[in-house]
Each structure stands twice: as structure tokens, then as C-alpha cells.
Design a protein around this motif. Structure first.
Motif, PDB file in Angstrom:
ATOM      1  N   THR A  90      64.566  43.277  -8.351  1.00 38.67           N
ATOM      2  CA  THR A  90      65.858  43.619  -7.889  1.00 38.67           C
ATOM      3  C   THR A  90      65.961  45.317  -7.649  1.00 38.67           C
ATOM      4  O   THR A  90      65.676  46.273  -8.278  1.00 38.67           O
ATOM      5  CB  THR A  90      66.920  43.363  -9.170  1.00 38.67           C
ATOM      6  OG1 THR A  90      66.767  42.008  -9.585  1.00 38.67           O
ATOM      7  CG2 THR A  90      68.135  44.029  -9.164  1.00 38.67           C
ATOM      8  N   ALA A  91      66.738  45.314  -6.454  1.00 35.84           N
ATOM      9  CA  ALA A  91      66.605  46.654  -6.023  1.00 35.84           C
ATOM     10  C   ALA A  91      67.232  46.916  -4.444  1.00 35.84           C
ATOM     11  O   ALA A  91      67.763  45.594  -3.981  1.00 35.84           O
ATOM     12  CB  ALA A  91      65.387  47.406  -5.832  1.00 35.84           C
ATOM     13  N   VAL A  92      67.901  47.903  -4.144  1.00 33.85           N
ATOM     14  CA  VAL A  92      68.368  47.937  -2.795  1.00 33.85           C
ATOM     15  C   VAL A  92      66.977  48.323  -1.935  1.00 33.85           C
ATOM     16  O   VAL A  92      66.160  49.225  -2.213  1.00 33.85           O
ATOM     17  CB  VAL A  92      69.254  49.040  -2.449  1.00 33.85           C
ATOM     18  CG1 VAL A  92      69.444  49.295  -1.045  1.00 33.85           C
ATOM     19  CG2 VAL A  92      70.314  48.695  -3.326  1.00 33.85           C
ATOM     20  N   TYR A  93      66.748  47.226  -0.835  1.00 38.77           N
ATOM     21  CA  TYR A  93      65.489  47.484   0.034  1.00 38.77           C
ATOM     22  C   TYR A  93      65.823  48.044   1.521  1.00 38.77           C
ATOM     23  O   TYR A  93      67.029  47.829   1.886  1.00 38.77           O
ATOM     24  CB  TYR A  93      65.051  46.179   0.339  1.00 38.77           C
ATOM     25  CG  TYR A  93      64.235  45.404  -0.797  1.00 38.77           C
ATOM     26  CD1 TYR A  93      65.067  45.124  -1.945  1.00 38.77           C
ATOM     27  CD2 TYR A  93      62.929  45.530  -0.842  1.00 38.77           C
ATOM     28  CE1 TYR A  93      64.427  44.607  -3.257  1.00 38.77           C
ATOM     29  CE2 TYR A  93      62.278  44.810  -1.976  1.00 38.77           C
ATOM     30  CZ  TYR A  93      62.905  44.232  -3.200  1.00 38.77           C
ATOM     31  OH  TYR A  93      62.273  43.891  -4.029  1.00 38.77           O
ATOM     32  N   TYR A  94      65.165  49.198   1.931  1.00 41.46           N
ATOM     33  CA  TYR A  94      65.278  50.110   3.053  1.00 41.46           C
ATOM     34  C   TYR A  94      63.880  49.712   3.965  1.00 41.46           C
ATOM     35  O   TYR A  94      62.964  49.718   3.501  1.00 41.46           O
ATOM     36  CB  TYR A  94      65.414  51.457   2.618  1.00 41.46           C
ATOM     37  CG  TYR A  94      66.532  51.818   1.827  1.00 41.46           C
ATOM     38  CD1 TYR A  94      66.415  51.715   0.325  1.00 41.46           C
ATOM     39  CD2 TYR A  94      67.880  52.165   2.051  1.00 41.46           C
ATOM     40  CE1 TYR A  94      67.405  51.970  -0.630  1.00 41.46           C
ATOM     41  CE2 TYR A  94      68.853  52.385   1.352  1.00 41.46           C
ATOM     42  CZ  TYR A  94      68.661  52.431  -0.189  1.00 41.46           C
ATOM     43  OH  TYR A  94      69.549  52.910  -0.749  1.00 41.46           O
ATOM     44  N   CYS A  95      64.422  49.524   5.102  1.00 46.22           N
ATOM     45  CA  CYS A  95      63.327  49.719   6.100  1.00 46.22           C
ATOM     46  C   CYS A  95      63.356  51.228   6.813  1.00 46.22           C
ATOM     47  O   CYS A  95      64.466  51.776   6.661  1.00 46.22           O
ATOM     48  CB  CYS A  95      63.565  48.538   7.375  1.00 46.22           C
ATOM     49  SG  CYS A  95      64.825  48.815   8.135  1.00 46.22           S
ATOM     50  N   ALA A  96      62.090  51.412   7.363  1.00 45.57           N
ATOM     51  CA  ALA A  96      61.974  52.810   7.810  1.00 45.57           C
ATOM     52  C   ALA A  96      60.824  52.850   9.119  1.00 45.57           C
ATOM     53  O   ALA A  96      60.044  51.979   8.904  1.00 45.57           O
ATOM     54  CB  ALA A  96      61.496  53.629   6.811  1.00 45.57           C
ATOM     55  N   ALA A  97      61.113  53.787   9.884  1.00 50.23           N
ATOM     56  CA  ALA A  97      60.149  53.719  10.988  1.00 50.23           C
ATOM     57  C   ALA A  97      59.815  55.066  11.384  1.00 50.23           C
ATOM     58  O   ALA A  97      60.426  56.181  11.033  1.00 50.23           O
ATOM     59  CB  ALA A  97      60.893  53.290  12.201  1.00 50.23           C
ATOM     60  N   LYS A  98      58.624  55.348  11.873  1.00 51.33           N
ATOM     61  CA  LYS A  98      57.784  56.783  12.417  1.00 51.33           C
ATOM     62  C   LYS A  98      57.154  56.334  13.503  1.00 51.33           C
ATOM     63  O   LYS A  98      56.242  55.672  13.555  1.00 51.33           O
ATOM     64  CB  LYS A  98      57.122  57.229  11.189  1.00 51.33           C
ATOM     65  CG  LYS A  98      56.494  58.523  11.538  1.00 51.33           C
ATOM     66  CD  LYS A  98      55.690  59.186  10.370  1.00 51.33           C
ATOM     67  CE  LYS A  98      54.823  60.337  10.658  1.00 51.33           C
ATOM     68  NZ  LYS A  98      55.674  61.342  11.367  1.00 51.33           N
ATOM     69  N   TRP A  99      57.238  57.253  14.430  1.00 53.61           N
ATOM     70  CA  TRP A  99      56.533  57.110  15.662  1.00 53.61           C
ATOM     71  C   TRP A  99      55.094  57.600  15.266  1.00 53.61           C
ATOM     72  O   TRP A  99      54.762  58.683  14.752  1.00 53.61           O
ATOM     73  CB  TRP A  99      57.019  57.952  16.677  1.00 53.61           C
ATOM     74  CG  TRP A  99      56.366  58.067  18.155  1.00 53.61           C
ATOM     75  CD1 TRP A  99      56.359  57.204  19.174  1.00 53.61           C
ATOM     76  CD2 TRP A  99      54.994  58.883  18.587  1.00 53.61           C
ATOM     77  NE1 TRP A  99      55.569  57.259  20.071  1.00 53.61           N
ATOM     78  CE2 TRP A  99      54.747  58.222  19.885  1.00 53.61           C
ATOM     79  CE3 TRP A  99      54.333  59.803  17.828  1.00 53.61           C
ATOM     80  CZ2 TRP A  99      53.716  58.942  20.407  1.00 53.61           C
ATOM     81  CZ3 TRP A  99      53.359  60.443  18.327  1.00 53.61           C
ATOM     82  CH2 TRP A  99      52.806  60.017  19.753  1.00 53.61           C
ATOM     83  N   GLU A 100      54.106  56.887  15.886  1.00 54.90           N
ATOM     84  CA  GLU A 100      52.670  57.054  15.570  1.00 54.90           C
ATOM     85  C   GLU A 100      51.739  56.604  16.723  1.00 54.90           C
ATOM     86  O   GLU A 100      52.004  55.616  17.269  1.00 54.90           O
ATOM     87  CB  GLU A 100      52.243  56.037  14.263  1.00 54.90           C
ATOM     88  CG  GLU A 100      51.020  56.607  13.584  1.00 54.90           C
ATOM     89  CD  GLU A 100      49.741  56.190  14.230  1.00 54.90           C
ATOM     90  OE1 GLU A 100      49.607  55.004  14.581  1.00 54.90           O
ATOM     91  OE2 GLU A 100      49.038  57.109  14.465  1.00 54.90           O
ATOM     92  N   TRP A 116      65.762  55.385   8.977  1.00 51.19           N
ATOM     93  CA  TRP A 116      65.824  54.659   7.833  1.00 51.19           C
ATOM     94  C   TRP A 116      67.154  53.668   8.194  1.00 51.19           C
ATOM     95  O   TRP A 116      68.148  54.020   8.701  1.00 51.19           O
ATOM     96  CB  TRP A 116      66.286  55.387   6.648  1.00 51.19           C
ATOM     97  CG  TRP A 116      65.304  56.253   6.231  1.00 51.19           C
ATOM     98  CD1 TRP A 116      64.670  57.242   6.506  1.00 51.19           C
ATOM     99  CD2 TRP A 116      64.365  55.685   5.215  1.00 51.19           C
ATOM    100  NE1 TRP A 116      63.786  57.639   5.952  1.00 51.19           N
ATOM    101  CE2 TRP A 116      63.390  56.803   5.192  1.00 51.19           C
ATOM    102  CE3 TRP A 116      64.109  54.521   4.426  1.00 51.19           C
ATOM    103  CZ2 TRP A 116      62.407  56.768   3.896  1.00 51.19           C
ATOM    104  CZ3 TRP A 116      63.055  54.378   3.464  1.00 51.19           C
ATOM    105  CH2 TRP A 116      62.198  55.322   3.267  1.00 51.19           C
ATOM    106  N   GLY A 117      66.941  52.599   7.929  1.00 46.39           N
ATOM    107  CA  GLY A 117      68.124  51.472   7.784  1.00 46.39           C
ATOM    108  C   GLY A 117      68.972  51.764   6.536  1.00 46.39           C
ATOM    109  O   GLY A 117      68.601  52.588   5.793  1.00 46.39           O
ATOM    110  N   GLN A 118      70.014  50.862   6.457  1.00 46.18           N
ATOM    111  CA  GLN A 118      71.174  51.429   5.570  1.00 46.18           C
ATOM    112  C   GLN A 118      70.850  50.663   4.112  1.00 46.18           C
ATOM    113  O   GLN A 118      71.575  50.984   3.172  1.00 46.18           O
ATOM    114  CB  GLN A 118      72.520  50.674   6.072  1.00 46.18           C
ATOM    115  CG  GLN A 118      72.862  49.334   5.915  1.00 46.18           C
ATOM    116  CD  GLN A 118      72.003  48.339   6.722  1.00 46.18           C
ATOM    117  OE1 GLN A 118      71.437  48.924   7.497  1.00 46.18           O
ATOM    118  NE2 GLN A 118      72.264  47.321   6.459  1.00 46.18           N
TER     119      GLN A 118
END
Length: 126
Positions: A90-100, A116-118
Motif C-alpha cells: 500500500t502506497a502512492v506509486y510514482y513513475c519517473a523518467a531520465k534521459w540516458e 515525474w508522474g503525479q
């Protein structure tokens, strides 16, 4: 540039959910992606991460064997398939991105990510 996370909800222990993170504004084909979660009163922690070449994704020990991260280049979307859910997920799940550049790298630290997503709430009842 926006990340839109979705798919969270209220489920029972043992159930499955699939989270989605859709990118808009630019292609994320050359971005490393990650899923993080934050439970009440706790720090944000990495759950899974994947390079843009999709090789050797990373999983936190707490989710290894139950969660699967994947990405669809055509849909500009990254997914987190969560099986055998537990109350401690149980948690708030976030997605994230970084150029690589190389395509072989993923990142595990919240400070490494640019976008970051919301967040989407996952609640697992016992």
C-alpha cells in the motif's frame, strides 16, 4: 513534458493490478524509467527500474518475483504489473523518467530522475 500514471485502486491481498505511465510531450524511447512508491510516513523508495534498451531491469527485494516492469515504445508507456499484492504494498506509486545515452543504464535514486508522474494510489486490504 508530462507523465501520467494510472491504474491504482483498492484491492485485496493476493490480487493483481497493472499500473501504466503514459508519456506525452516527447518520446521517451531514450529515457530510463522507474517506478517508486511512498507509504504514509515513509520516504519514497524505488520499486523497479528499466533502461530504454529493456535489459536487466531492477527490482527491489520486497517485490522481486511479484512485480514486472515493462515498456512499450510504440505507446510511449511504461507498465508495472503487480501480482500477489500484500498490505505492505500500500502506497502512492510514482513513475519517473531520465534521459540516458547508452540505453544500458537505469537509476535507483529519486534525485537522479528528471520527470515525474503525479502518483496513483494503491491500497491493499488484508
Amino acid at each position: 513534458v508530462q507523465l501520467q500514471a494510472s491504474g491504482g485502486g483498492l484491492v485485496q491481498a493476493g490480487d493483481s493490478l497493472r499500473l501504466s505511465c503514459a508519456a506525452s510531450g516527447r518520446t521517451f524511447g531514450n529515457h530510463a524509467m522507474g517506478w517508486f512508491r511512498q507509504a504514509p510516513g515513509k520516504e519514497r523508495e524505488v520499486v523497479a527500474a528499466i533502461s530504454w534498451s529493456r535489459t536487466n531491469p531492477y527490482y527491489a527485494d520486497s517485490v522481486k518475483g511479484r512485480f514486472t516492469i515493462s515498456r512499450s515504445g510504440a505507446k510511449n508507456t511504461v507498465y508495472l504489473q503487480m501480482n500477489s499484492l500484500k498490505p505492505e504494498d500500500t502506497a502512492v506509486y510514482y513513475c519517473a523518467a531520465k534521459w540516458e545515452r547508452s540505453g544500458r543504464v537505469y537509476y535507483l535514486d529519486v534525485n537522479d530522475y528528471t520527470y515525474w508522474g503525479q502518483g496513483t494510489l494503491v491500497t491493499v486490504s488484508s
